[in-house]
Design a protein around this motif. Sequence first.
Motif, PDB file in Angstrom:
ATOM      1  N   PRO A  78      -5.063  -3.898  26.507  1.00  0.00           N
ATOM      2  CA  PRO A  78      -4.637  -5.217  26.966  1.00  0.00           C
ATOM      3  C   PRO A  78      -5.799  -5.986  27.525  1.00  0.00           C
ATOM      4  CG  PRO A  78      -3.921  -3.537  28.507  1.00  0.00           C
ATOM      5  CD  PRO A  78      -4.497  -2.813  27.325  1.00  0.00           C
ATOM      6  N   ALA A  79      -5.696  -7.380  27.440  1.00  0.00           N
ATOM      7  CA  ALA A  79      -6.757  -8.234  27.972  1.00  0.00           C
ATOM      8  C   ALA A  79      -6.751  -8.177  29.475  1.00  0.00           C
ATOM      9  CB  ALA A  79      -6.561  -9.658  27.469  1.00  0.00           C
ATOM     10  N   SER A  80      -7.653  -8.810  30.048  1.00  0.00           N
ATOM     11  CA  SER A  80      -7.776  -8.793  31.509  1.00  0.00           C
ATOM     12  C   SER A  80      -6.654  -9.596  32.129  1.00  0.00           C
ATOM     13  CB  SER A  80      -9.136  -9.342  31.911  1.00  0.00           C
ATOM     14  OG  SER A  80      -9.244 -10.686  31.437  1.00  0.00           O
ATOM     15  N   ASP A  81      -6.386  -9.327  33.360  1.00  0.00           N
ATOM     16  CA  ASP A  81      -5.270  -9.979  34.061  1.00  0.00           C
ATOM     17  C   ASP A  81      -5.504 -11.470  34.251  1.00  0.00           C
ATOM     18  OD1 ASP A  81      -4.012  -7.563  34.215  1.00  0.00           O
ATOM     19  OD2 ASP A  81      -4.790  -7.071  36.232  1.00  0.00           O
ATOM     20  N   TRP A  82      -6.712 -11.889  34.405  1.00  0.00           N
ATOM     21  CA  TRP A  82      -6.927 -13.309  34.684  1.00  0.00           C
ATOM     22  C   TRP A  82      -6.584 -14.171  33.488  1.00  0.00           C
ATOM     23  CZ3 TRP A  82     -10.327 -16.328  31.954  1.00  0.00           C
ATOM     24  CH2 TRP A  82     -11.228 -15.672  31.125  1.00  0.00           C
ATOM     25  N   VAL A  83      -6.698 -13.586  32.318  1.00  0.00           N
ATOM     26  CA  VAL A  83      -6.316 -14.331  31.123  1.00  0.00           C
ATOM     27  C   VAL A  83      -4.794 -14.550  31.104  1.00  0.00           C
ATOM     28  CG1 VAL A  83      -6.301 -14.316  28.612  1.00  0.00           C
ATOM     29  CG2 VAL A  83      -8.309 -13.471  29.850  1.00  0.00           C
ATOM     30  N   ALA A  84      -4.071 -13.521  31.477  1.00  0.00           N
ATOM     31  CA  ALA A  84      -2.597 -13.637  31.507  1.00  0.00           C
ATOM     32  C   ALA A  84      -2.156 -14.619  32.572  1.00  0.00           C
ATOM     33  CB  ALA A  84      -1.967 -12.267  31.754  1.00  0.00           C
ATOM     34  N   ASN A  85      -2.775 -14.578  33.703  1.00  0.00           N
ATOM     35  CA  ASN A  85      -2.421 -15.515  34.780  1.00  0.00           C
ATOM     36  C   ASN A  85      -2.738 -16.938  34.371  1.00  0.00           C
ATOM     37  OD1 ASN A  85      -1.564 -13.426  36.439  1.00  0.00           O
ATOM     38  ND2 ASN A  85      -3.611 -13.122  37.339  1.00  0.00           N
ATOM     39  N   ALA A  86      -3.821 -17.103  33.709  1.00  0.00           N
ATOM     40  CA  ALA A  86      -4.187 -18.453  33.266  1.00  0.00           C
ATOM     41  C   ALA A  86      -3.170 -18.994  32.270  1.00  0.00           C
ATOM     42  CB  ALA A  86      -5.599 -18.422  32.666  1.00  0.00           C
ATOM     43  N   GLN A  87      -2.742 -18.151  31.394  1.00  0.00           N
ATOM     44  CA  GLN A  87      -1.731 -18.601  30.428  1.00  0.00           C
ATOM     45  C   GLN A  87      -0.411 -18.975  31.135  1.00  0.00           C
ATOM     46  OE1 GLN A  87      -1.390 -15.474  27.540  1.00  0.00           O
ATOM     47  NE2 GLN A  87      -3.310 -16.038  26.447  1.00  0.00           N
ATOM     48  N   ASP A  88      -0.018 -18.177  32.104  1.00  0.00           N
ATOM     49  CA  ASP A  88       1.224 -18.485  32.830  1.00  0.00           C
ATOM     50  C   ASP A  88       1.114 -19.811  33.570  1.00  0.00           C
ATOM     51  OD1 ASP A  88       2.366 -16.159  31.913  1.00  0.00           O
ATOM     52  OD2 ASP A  88       1.817 -14.979  33.711  1.00  0.00           O
ATOM     53  N   LYS A  89       0.005 -20.036  34.207  1.00  0.00           N
ATOM     54  CA  LYS A  89      -0.179 -21.292  34.916  1.00  0.00           C
ATOM     55  C   LYS A  89      -0.178 -22.471  33.958  1.00  0.00           C
ATOM     56  CE  LYS A  89      -2.693 -19.479  38.914  1.00  0.00           C
ATOM     57  NZ  LYS A  89      -3.961 -19.504  39.684  1.00  0.00           N
ATOM     58  N   TRP A  90      -0.799 -22.318  32.873  1.00  0.00           N
ATOM     59  CA  TRP A  90      -0.825 -23.394  31.893  1.00  0.00           C
ATOM     60  C   TRP A  90       0.579 -23.700  31.363  1.00  0.00           C
ATOM     61  CZ3 TRP A  90      -3.118 -27.439  30.173  1.00  0.00           C
ATOM     62  CH2 TRP A  90      -2.804 -27.928  28.938  1.00  0.00           C
ATOM     63  N   GLN A  91       1.344 -22.682  31.132  1.00  0.00           N
ATOM     64  CA  GLN A  91       2.711 -22.905  30.639  1.00  0.00           C
ATOM     65  C   GLN A  91       3.570 -23.605  31.692  1.00  0.00           C
ATOM     66  OE1 GLN A  91       4.206 -19.120  29.405  1.00  0.00           O
ATOM     67  NE2 GLN A  91       2.933 -19.020  27.549  1.00  0.00           N
ATOM     68  N   SER A  92       3.484 -23.201  32.967  1.00  0.00           N
ATOM     69  CA  SER A  92       4.264 -23.846  34.021  1.00  0.00           C
ATOM     70  C   SER A  92       3.844 -25.293  34.223  1.00  0.00           C
ATOM     71  CB  SER A  92       4.128 -23.066  35.324  1.00  0.00           C
ATOM     72  OG  SER A  92       2.780 -23.071  35.767  1.00  0.00           O
ATOM     73  N   ILE A  93       2.524 -25.531  34.180  1.00  0.00           N
ATOM     74  CA  ILE A  93       2.032 -26.900  34.353  1.00  0.00           C
ATOM     75  C   ILE A  93       2.475 -27.778  33.190  1.00  0.00           C
ATOM     76  CG2 ILE A  93      -0.061 -28.311  34.439  1.00  0.00           C
ATOM     77  CD1 ILE A  93      -1.376 -26.007  35.975  1.00  0.00           C
ATOM     78  N   SER A  94       2.411 -27.238  32.020  1.00  0.00           N
ATOM     79  CA  SER A  94       2.820 -28.016  30.844  1.00  0.00           C
ATOM     80  C   SER A  94       4.317 -28.294  30.878  1.00  0.00           C
ATOM     81  CB  SER A  94       2.419 -27.257  29.561  1.00  0.00           C
ATOM     82  OG  SER A  94       3.082 -26.000  29.509  1.00  0.00           O
ATOM     83  N   ALA A  95       5.096 -27.323  31.344  1.00  0.00           N
ATOM     84  CA  ALA A  95       6.551 -27.551  31.433  1.00  0.00           C
ATOM     85  C   ALA A  95       6.877 -28.634  32.448  1.00  0.00           C
ATOM     86  CB  ALA A  95       7.254 -26.246  31.800  1.00  0.00           C
ATOM     87  N   GLU A  96       6.212 -28.618  33.589  1.00  0.00           N
ATOM     88  CA  GLU A  96       6.435 -29.656  34.596  1.00  0.00           C
ATOM     89  C   GLU A  96       6.025 -31.017  34.077  1.00  0.00           C
ATOM     90  OE1 GLU A  96       4.444 -28.533  38.129  1.00  0.00           O
ATOM     91  OE2 GLU A  96       5.762 -26.819  38.555  1.00  0.00           O
ATOM     92  N   MET A  97       4.908 -31.047  33.414  1.00  0.00           N
ATOM     93  CA  MET A  97       4.476 -32.324  32.870  1.00  0.00           C
ATOM     94  C   MET A  97       5.462 -32.849  31.837  1.00  0.00           C
ATOM     95  SD  MET A  97       0.383 -31.617  32.451  1.00  0.00           S
ATOM     96  CE  MET A  97       0.101 -33.193  31.672  1.00  0.00           C
ATOM     97  N   TRP A  98       5.960 -31.973  30.989  1.00  0.00           N
ATOM     98  CA  TRP A  98       6.946 -32.395  29.987  1.00  0.00           C
ATOM     99  C   TRP A  98       8.236 -32.904  30.656  1.00  0.00           C
ATOM    100  CZ3 TRP A  98       7.281 -34.085  25.413  1.00  0.00           C
ATOM    101  CH2 TRP A  98       8.489 -34.056  24.711  1.00  0.00           C
ATOM    102  N   THR A  99       8.647 -32.240  31.728  1.00  0.00           N
ATOM    103  CA  THR A  99       9.840 -32.696  32.446  1.00  0.00           C
ATOM    104  C   THR A  99       9.608 -34.056  33.073  1.00  0.00           C
ATOM    105  OG1 THR A  99      10.426 -30.397  32.917  1.00  0.00           O
ATOM    106  CG2 THR A  99      11.490 -32.084  34.254  1.00  0.00           C
ATOM    107  N   GLU A 100       8.462 -34.247  33.692  1.00  0.00           N
ATOM    108  CA  GLU A 100       8.152 -35.540  34.280  1.00  0.00           C
ATOM    109  C   GLU A 100       8.126 -36.634  33.228  1.00  0.00           C
ATOM    110  OE1 GLU A 100       7.822 -36.421  37.365  1.00  0.00           O
ATOM    111  OE2 GLU A 100       8.114 -34.417  38.236  1.00  0.00           O
TER     112      GLU A 100
END
Length: 380
Positions: free
Chosen positions: A251-273
């Motif tokens: 598996p890749a490093s944890d920071w890559v997974a965290n970055a992807q999660d943050k990007w998905q949450s930010i993108s979802a909020e932006m889409w909702t706004e």
Amino acid sequence: MNELQSSPEQNQPDAKADAGLQASTVLPAFTPSDSGVLKKRLRLLTVLVAILAIVLVAQWWASHVEIRGLREEVARRLQSGDAANTEVKSVLKTVQESTKELQAKVSVLDSKQAESQSQQLALEQLYQDLSKNRDDWALSEIEEVLSTASQQLELAGNVQGALIALQNADKSLSRSDKPQFIAIRRAIARDQDRLKALPTVDVPGIAVRLDSVIGQIDGMPLLSDEKPVVSVTQPKKPSVHATPKTAGGAPASDWVANAQDKWQSISAEMWTELKQLVRIRSVDTPDALLLSPTQAYYARENLKLRLLNARLALLSRNEFAFRNDLNAAQDTIAKYFDTRAKQVQTTQALLKQVQGSNLSIQMPTLSESINAVRNYKSRR
């Protein structure tokens, strides 16, 4: 003549002889023995006289003593009689006074008795009048009750009230043992059977559903509300991408997974706004979007009034008004309320269930019972 005229001398010897003969007859001759007997008789007579005198004295003395005792006894009796007489007089006076009082009381009682007799006669006459007209009054009362129940049954469909009225009428007639009431009771029994055979309508259940709808109106969102409404169909969540792996399969490093999660949450909020900034809705009545707060309040109150009118029509069994008010309420909800909201859709479904209730029941009348009572009264 010569023989008759004899001389006195010749007649004297004969006279002397007659005188001697008389003397010998009157005074007999006493002897000494006769004198002793006479003495004994005299003594015996003296003794008898003395005994008689003693007996008479003793009898006189006994009579005197007895008479004196009788006098004393009579005196005592007279004294006691006087005392008793005095006592009797006092008792008699008391009795007379008591008699006068009793006579006064008796006169009062006589007057009261006469008054009570007159009242009793009046009561008996009144009772006779009442007993004579009791059946007429009872039948008139039954006729009035049945007429009122028939009107309630015809206007409001009050089946239970009509049944209670028929039962009370039958109970009133059952108290009398007159066979003339049998025909009336049979007509009442037939009307009861017809009412009991009617199909039941859950009027209380329908009324409860309408009350529930009325209670939910204040919380139902309008089309003119500024708050966004969450749709019944929730949006699909974005799919979670697979975790990237290295060439060796690790598996890749944890920071890559965290970055992807943050990007998905930010993108979802932006889409909702972005979606909240612009909303496109297709509305048949654009005026519903321009309701002021006052108009929104009146829209809700008008809807409540429609449902209250439908409830009254339900209780009065007026199916035409009931269905018209429900249709008007449905049109009001579709025109001014946001039908995408779950609460509005629940209310519409509940109103459809209420509209599906069947109120078209042909109510019977109580004419048979009423006519039986009237026919009996007309024959009297």
